[in-house]
Motif scaffolding. Structure first.
Motif, PDB file in Angstrom:
ATOM      1  N   GLU A 240      -0.198  -4.046   9.027  1.00 58.21           N
ATOM      2  CA  GLU A 240       1.059  -3.358   9.338  1.00 58.21           C
ATOM      3  C   GLU A 240       1.368  -3.431  10.833  1.00 58.21           C
ATOM      4  O   GLU A 240       2.519  -3.691  11.227  1.00 58.21           O
ATOM      5  N   ALA A 241       0.338  -3.269  11.662  1.00 56.45           N
ATOM      6  CA  ALA A 241       0.544  -3.281  13.107  1.00 56.45           C
ATOM      7  C   ALA A 241       1.036  -4.637  13.608  1.00 56.45           C
ATOM      8  O   ALA A 241       1.834  -4.720  14.549  1.00 56.45           O
ATOM      9  N   HIS A 242       0.563  -5.726  12.983  1.00 50.82           N
ATOM     10  CA  HIS A 242       0.942  -7.074  13.409  1.00 50.82           C
ATOM     11  C   HIS A 242       2.089  -7.655  12.586  1.00 50.82           C
ATOM     12  O   HIS A 242       2.347  -8.869  12.647  1.00 50.82           O
ATOM     13  N   LYS A 243       2.779  -6.789  11.822  1.00 50.79           N
ATOM     14  CA  LYS A 243       3.954  -7.204  11.052  1.00 50.79           C
ATOM     15  C   LYS A 243       3.652  -8.345  10.082  1.00 50.79           C
ATOM     16  O   LYS A 243       4.477  -9.243   9.853  1.00 50.79           O
ATOM     17  N   GLU A 244       2.458  -8.311   9.481  1.00 50.41           N
ATOM     18  CA  GLU A 244       2.058  -9.364   8.549  1.00 50.41           C
ATOM     19  C   GLU A 244       2.453  -9.053   7.105  1.00 50.41           C
ATOM     20  O   GLU A 244       2.457  -9.944   6.256  1.00 50.41           O
ATOM     21  N   TYR A 272      -2.634   0.681  -2.380  1.00 51.87           N
ATOM     22  CA  TYR A 272      -3.678   1.699  -2.566  1.00 51.87           C
ATOM     23  C   TYR A 272      -4.218   2.217  -1.232  1.00 51.87           C
ATOM     24  O   TYR A 272      -4.465   3.416  -1.084  1.00 51.87           O
ATOM     25  N   TYR A 273      -4.392   1.317  -0.253  1.00 47.58           N
ATOM     26  CA  TYR A 273      -5.012   1.708   1.019  1.00 47.58           C
ATOM     27  C   TYR A 273      -4.016   1.899   2.158  1.00 47.58           C
ATOM     28  O   TYR A 273      -4.415   2.246   3.270  1.00 47.58           O
ATOM     29  N   GLY A 274      -2.723   1.694   1.881  1.00 48.30           N
ATOM     30  CA  GLY A 274      -1.748   1.726   2.957  1.00 48.30           C
ATOM     31  C   GLY A 274      -1.240   3.110   3.293  1.00 48.30           C
ATOM     32  O   GLY A 274      -1.102   3.973   2.426  1.00 48.30           O
ATOM     33  N   ARG A 275      -0.917   3.275   4.575  1.00 46.00           N
ATOM     34  CA  ARG A 275      -0.244   4.487   5.018  1.00 46.00           C
ATOM     35  C   ARG A 275       1.258   4.344   4.764  1.00 46.00           C
ATOM     36  O   ARG A 275       1.736   3.311   4.306  1.00 46.00           O
ATOM     37  N   ARG A 276       1.999   5.391   5.118  1.00 43.94           N
ATOM     38  CA  ARG A 276       3.449   5.416   4.861  1.00 43.94           C
ATOM     39  C   ARG A 276       4.130   4.191   5.477  1.00 43.94           C
ATOM     40  O   ARG A 276       4.991   3.571   4.852  1.00 43.94           O
ATOM     41  N   GLU A 277       3.724   3.836   6.707  1.00 44.32           N
ATOM     42  CA  GLU A 277       4.365   2.723   7.401  1.00 44.32           C
ATOM     43  C   GLU A 277       4.180   1.409   6.649  1.00 44.32           C
ATOM     44  O   GLU A 277       5.091   0.566   6.602  1.00 44.32           O
ATOM     45  N   ALA A 278       3.018   1.213   6.072  1.00 41.58           N
ATOM     46  CA  ALA A 278       2.746  -0.021   5.332  1.00 41.58           C
ATOM     47  C   ALA A 278       3.592  -0.096   4.061  1.00 41.58           C
ATOM     48  O   ALA A 278       4.125  -1.163   3.714  1.00 41.58           O
ATOM     49  N   ILE A 279       3.729   1.035   3.371  1.00 44.65           N
ATOM     50  CA  ILE A 279       4.537   1.044   2.145  1.00 44.65           C
ATOM     51  C   ILE A 279       6.005   0.819   2.483  1.00 44.65           C
ATOM     52  O   ILE A 279       6.706   0.066   1.786  1.00 44.65           O
ATOM     53  N   GLU A 280       6.462   1.436   3.542  1.00 38.59           N
ATOM     54  CA  GLU A 280       7.853   1.234   3.966  1.00 38.59           C
ATOM     55  C   GLU A 280       8.108  -0.232   4.312  1.00 38.59           C
ATOM     56  O   GLU A 280       9.165  -0.789   3.993  1.00 38.59           O
ATOM     57  N   ALA A 281       7.128  -0.864   4.954  1.00 39.40           N
ATOM     58  CA  ALA A 281       7.279  -2.279   5.311  1.00 39.40           C
ATOM     59  C   ALA A 281       7.409  -3.137   4.063  1.00 39.40           C
ATOM     60  O   ALA A 281       8.190  -4.103   4.041  1.00 39.40           O
ATOM     61  N   MET A 282       6.660  -2.811   3.018  1.00 39.67           N
ATOM     62  CA  MET A 282       6.763  -3.573   1.768  1.00 39.67           C
ATOM     63  C   MET A 282       8.125  -3.384   1.114  1.00 39.67           C
ATOM     64  O   MET A 282       8.741  -4.356   0.651  1.00 39.67           O
ATOM     65  N   LEU A 283       8.600  -2.146   1.071  1.00 40.62           N
ATOM     66  CA  LEU A 283       9.890  -1.887   0.433  1.00 40.62           C
ATOM     67  C   LEU A 283      11.029  -2.532   1.212  1.00 40.62           C
ATOM     68  O   LEU A 283      11.947  -3.116   0.625  1.00 40.62           O
ATOM     69  N   GLU A 284      10.958  -2.458   2.543  1.00 44.12           N
ATOM     70  CA  GLU A 284      12.008  -3.053   3.374  1.00 44.12           C
ATOM     71  C   GLU A 284      12.018  -4.579   3.272  1.00 44.12           C
ATOM     72  O   GLU A 284      13.057  -5.217   3.496  1.00 44.12           O
TER      73      GLU A 284
END
Length: 389
Positions: A240-244, A272-284
């Motif tokens: 998530e931090a590296h926008k991957e 399963y292991y992601g924080r809110r930011e990671a899930i938001e990145a997937m949805l976006e």
């Protein structure tokens, strides 16, 4: 000093393998026995006679040679106590125990020797050989050795030889074939499994993960999924931090079903292991929309496989249909939207409120993306019934 010939190397390898087996057999001699297995002792003594000329030229075998001399002395001493008197029996038990200890040391020393040769061979081949088959073979052999479990001596050899840096360099080298880089990726995953405490940090600090995503081969995506399950939250945070994460979502557009399936596994791990930011990145990145499309194509191909009519009234032909790649049995996308929702709801890093919000967002996107009321009803029901209340 002249380099040993291949014939000498083969003889040494064969002798060491035989000695390793003999040492294991000697460890099986019971301490409390009235006699020793004579065939085992004689076999070892026969092997010991052959070792001196071969071992003298290799300083790495000096300790092993000393252990063999010590063991030979103990075996010869054991043969002197063949009586059934109490003193003879007691002496045999003491000597048997010492034989067991030396046999264990011999087995360890031979394993260390083979490990050293394995590491040197891997480094030499990756850095100096142009033979692709040879490189793949040494990488495969090295992976098999790692799969035997943790060994502190083997780890020391790996670290001193800077194996991880060499593997990472090959993995990131676009001039290397995908075949070699795939095998390197498997070895890196095996290193992480071998000792997470040491090699997880190296994976997180280096370009390994980005290289795996850039390769986007069946093997590299499978390895990425393995690493997500091995490393878990720290790796998802790095992604998530590296926008991957959007790059992983984009792999769902691949024309290779196996690569898409690997990407699904990565996505479920991130969910399963992601924080809110990671899930938001997937949805976006349009994950839900892509999953709905994949689920729709799989359903259509399944219908076509059964020979039913298309919307225009024509008969589907699984041999010529443009969606042949999605044929039944090749597409593991059934219920993938619901599977994603289930992983979110079972995940470790989201609060209950966040899970509810994301479920509502998934349902909203499903309604916007679906092409019919029937599709909406089907997927919404899967999400609602598939997730925990």
């Amino acid at each position: 000093m002249d380099q040993p010939s291949n014939q000498d190397n083969q003889r040494l390898f064969s002798l060491l393998k035989s000695l390793q087996k003999a040492s294991k057999d000697l460890q099986k001699i019971p301490f409390f026995s009235t006699h020793e297995p004579q065939s085992t002792v004689e076999h070892f003594l026969d092997l010991e006679k052959d070792e001196s000329p071969v071992f003298n030229d290799d300083p790495n075998l000096f300790k092993l040679s000393q252990l063999l001399c010590d063991l030979k002395t103990k075996l010869e001493k054991l043969q002197k106590y063949q009586g059934y008197s109490l003193p003879c029996i007691l002496r045999r038990q003491i000597i048997n125990y010492k034989i067991y200890q030396v046999a264990c040391a011999i087995e360890t020393e031979i394993r260390v020797y083979f490990d050293r040769e394995s590491v040197q061979n891997l480094v030499g081949t990756l850095e100096g050989s142009a033979d692709e088959d040879e490189k793949v073979k040494v990488l495969d052999d090295f992976e098999k050795r790692l799969s035997q479990g943790f060994d502190i001596h083997f780890q020391d050899l790996i670290l001193k030889a800077k194996i991880f840096s060499i593997l990472e360099h090959v993995l990131c080298d676009p001039s290397c074939s995908i075949r070699i880089r795939d095998q390197v990726a498997l070895v890196i995953a095996s290193l992480v499994r071998f000792n997470k405490d040491v090699f997880v940090g190296l994976v997180l600090m280096g370009p390994t993960v980005r290289a795996l995503i850039s390769m986007s081969s069946c093997c590299s995506i499978r390895v990425l999924s393995l690493l997500i399950n091995f490393i878990r939250i720290p790796l998802v945070d790095e992604l998530e931090a590296h926008k991957e994460i959007p790059r992983i979502i984009s792999i769902l557009s691949s024309e290779n079903v196996e690569i898409q399936a690997g990407a699904i596994d990565c996505i479920l791990g991130i969910a399963y292991y992601g924080r809110r930011e990671a899930i938001e990145a997937m949805l976006e990145a349009g994950l839900v929309e892509k999953l709905v499309k994949l689920q729709r194509l799989e359903k259509q191909s399944s219908v076509g496989e059964n020979g039913t009519t298309n919307e225009d009234g024509s008969k589907s032909d699984p041999e010529t249909d443009s969606n042949e790649v999605w044929s039944a049995g090749n597409c593991p996308f059934e219920g993938c939207v619901a599977r994603f929702a289930v992983q979110l709801e079972a995940g470790e890093m989201l609060s209950k409120k966040e899970k509810i919000e994301f479920k509502l967002e998934i349902l909203r996107r499903v309604r916007e993306t679906s092409v019919s009321e029937a599709e909406i009803a089907s997927i919404v029901a899967e999400v609602l019934w598939g997730s925990s209340p």
